[in-house]
Design an enzyme around this catalytic site. Structure first.
Site: not given
Ligand code: GLN
Length: 492
Positions: A81, A156, A180
């Site tokens: 990532k 994400s 994410s």
């Molecule tokens: N979707 C969540 C957010 O927008 C979690 C994101 C993540 O785990 N990095 O913060």
């Protein structure tokens, strides 16, 4: 090797390399060809350097020929990532702010991958600074779902999940602050593991919300998640929140551990908003465990309904502080329209950050401001402790919790981009594990009537990943969900 190489598991590829039925160069080239063929549609990769990949693969083959294998991942292509630092590779966080930044050092997980011999194949797309649930917040590109390219890959870590699902990579690394790793894994029909907070070093992971962030693997099978965890887990003095312990053997006896376990079903996870087809698949999984002799216990997590609110206070507060370093002065985007230094800060940040990142910085600054600190931040911390206690009480009764990973399957690109609250609800089942610091895994447990994957989430006690993997593995080996693959159409 028979069959399509790019849908093999990590375990199969390790065996193929060991028996010399394939070389790392062949394996790497096959995956690069696959990326060439399908990534135009999927858009999982932000960047990759073909020559560098093949150089790494050649070095691995030479080591193997000389009998000097570095470790279990020697010759295996791994994707990362774009939020984890790899020396001399771009580190964009899918943000204009870091568009031209190249990392001068390796994250600890990357040193571990390198020491295990991995071929680092490329940088995977994500929501900007890991803020989002669909990878649509990337400033670079949208990643699409290999099962239906009009839909999102989740987020994400959308690139990390989609690349594994589409056969572009056997395994990848993602990061999970509120879901994410698990949510995109569930949307793309792969396995995603968020380890216990502190088990995997965060050194070299660009910080979003430091008390919640954790790196973990996305893989095709549960066993592979264990294999990857084995490589990346362990104490790191460069991360002050790293737990000082040596991890157990995560793969040992996985197949032999068949339970029966005592498994909890938190009633709060089955309330309003859960898609009926997702609900049916999760209930079928619960029934499967019950039929195997597991005792199913109804559990209550009474503070669960506060998790999203608490998360969006704590995560944004930490983000507003962590992202203060991007000021246009040193390594970030620098506005060329600025008059003085204050103007430079303003304009560089205004130009460099996307809409969602700005929204979070504003929210986080607000909840930390004097006068509101007690009302929001401090209160959120107190409720976080209650959420943690809910889990402690639950794990006094059961070995694991069975829940959906997400309330719905992958949605259409563009469907939720105008409604941040609807997007935030994607994480309703995953967020509390981060607030409590406990491990969670998502594994495929079915497909809906449109053929879209559904993910089962299993939550476990802190540092009990071996147990969590065993519970997940027993389900996986009795079903064929991980053997099904999407067929993303080649580029137009
Ligand atoms: N979707 C969540 C957010 O927008 C979690 C994101 C993540 O785990 N990095 O913060």
């Amino acid at each position: 090797m028979p069959g399509e190489i790019y849908f093999k598991t990590l375990a199969q590829l390790q065996e193929a390399l060991a028996s010399k039925s394939i070389s790392s160069v062949e394996l790497t080239r096959d995956h690069l060809d696959r990326i060439q063929a399908v990534d135009g549609r999927i858009q999982a990769f932000n960047s990759w350097d073909e020559e560098d990949c093949l150089r790494q693969a050649e070095a691995s083959d030479e080591r193997r020929a000389a009998g000097r294998i570095k470790g279990p991942l020697d010759g295996i292509p791994v994707g990362v990532k774009d939020v984890i630092a790899v020396r001399d590779q771009p580190l964009t966080c899918s943000s204009r702010m870091l568009e031209h930044f190249v990392s001068p050092y390796d994250a600890t997980v990357i040193s571990r991958l390198k020491n295990a011999g991995a071929v680092l194949l490329g940088r995977l797309n994500m929501d900007e600074f890991a803020m989002g649930s669909s990878t649509e917040n990337s400033a670079i590109k949208i990643t699409f779902n290999p099962w239906d390219t009009s839909r999102v890959a989740g987020g994400s870590s959308g690139g990390s999940a989609a690349a594994v699902a589409a056969g572009e990579l056997p395994v990848s690394l993602g990061s999970d602050t509120g879901g994410s790793i698990r949510q995109p894994a569930s949307f793309c029909g792969v396995v995603g593991l968020k380890p216990t907070y502190g088990l995997v070093s965060r050194f070299g992971l660009v910080a979003f919300a430091s008390s919640l962030d954790q790196i973990g693997p996305l893989t095709r099978t549960v066993g592979d998640a264990g294999r990857m965890l084995q490589v990346i887990a362990g104490h790191d003095p460069r991360d002050s929140t790293s737990i000082d312990t040596s991890p157990p053997d995560y793969s040992e006896g996985l197949a032999e551990k068949k339970g029966p376990w005592k498994l909890g079903v938190p009633q709060e996870y089955f309330a309003e908003g859960l898609d009926p087809e997702v609900k049916a698949a999760i209930e079928a999984a619960i029934d499967w465990y019950a039929d195997r002799g597991c005792e199913i216990v109804e559990i209550s997590l009474p503070h669960m309904h506060l998790a999203i609110s608490v998360y969006y206070i704590i995560a944004t507060a930490e983000a507003s502080s962590n992202l203060a370093r991007y000021d246009g002065v040193r390594y970030t985007h620098r506005s060329d329209r600025a008059g003085d230094v204050v103007d430079l800060y303003f304009k560089s940040r205004a130009e460099g950050f996307g809409e969602e990142v700005k929204r979070r910085i504003i929210l986080g600054t607000y909840v930390l401001s004097s006068g509101y600190y007690d009302a929001y931040y401090l209160r959120a911390q107190k409720i976080r402790s209650l959420i943690r206690q809910d889990f402690t009480k639950a794990f006094a009764k059961v070995d694991g919790l069975l829940t959906p990973t997400s309330p719905f399957v992958s949605f259409k690109a563009g469907e939720k981009t105008r409604d941040p609250l609807a997007m935030y609800l994607s994480d309703i089942y995953t967020i509390s594990a981060n607030l409590a610091g406990i491990p969670g895994i998502s594994l495929p447990c079915g497909f809906n009537s449109q053929g879209l994957p559904i993910g089962l989430q299993i939550l476990g006690e802190p540092m009990e990943e071996a147990n969590l993997l065993a519970i997940a593995h027993s389900f996986e080996r009795a079903h064929d969900f991980t053997d099904r693959h999407p067929n993303p159409a080649p580029p137009d």
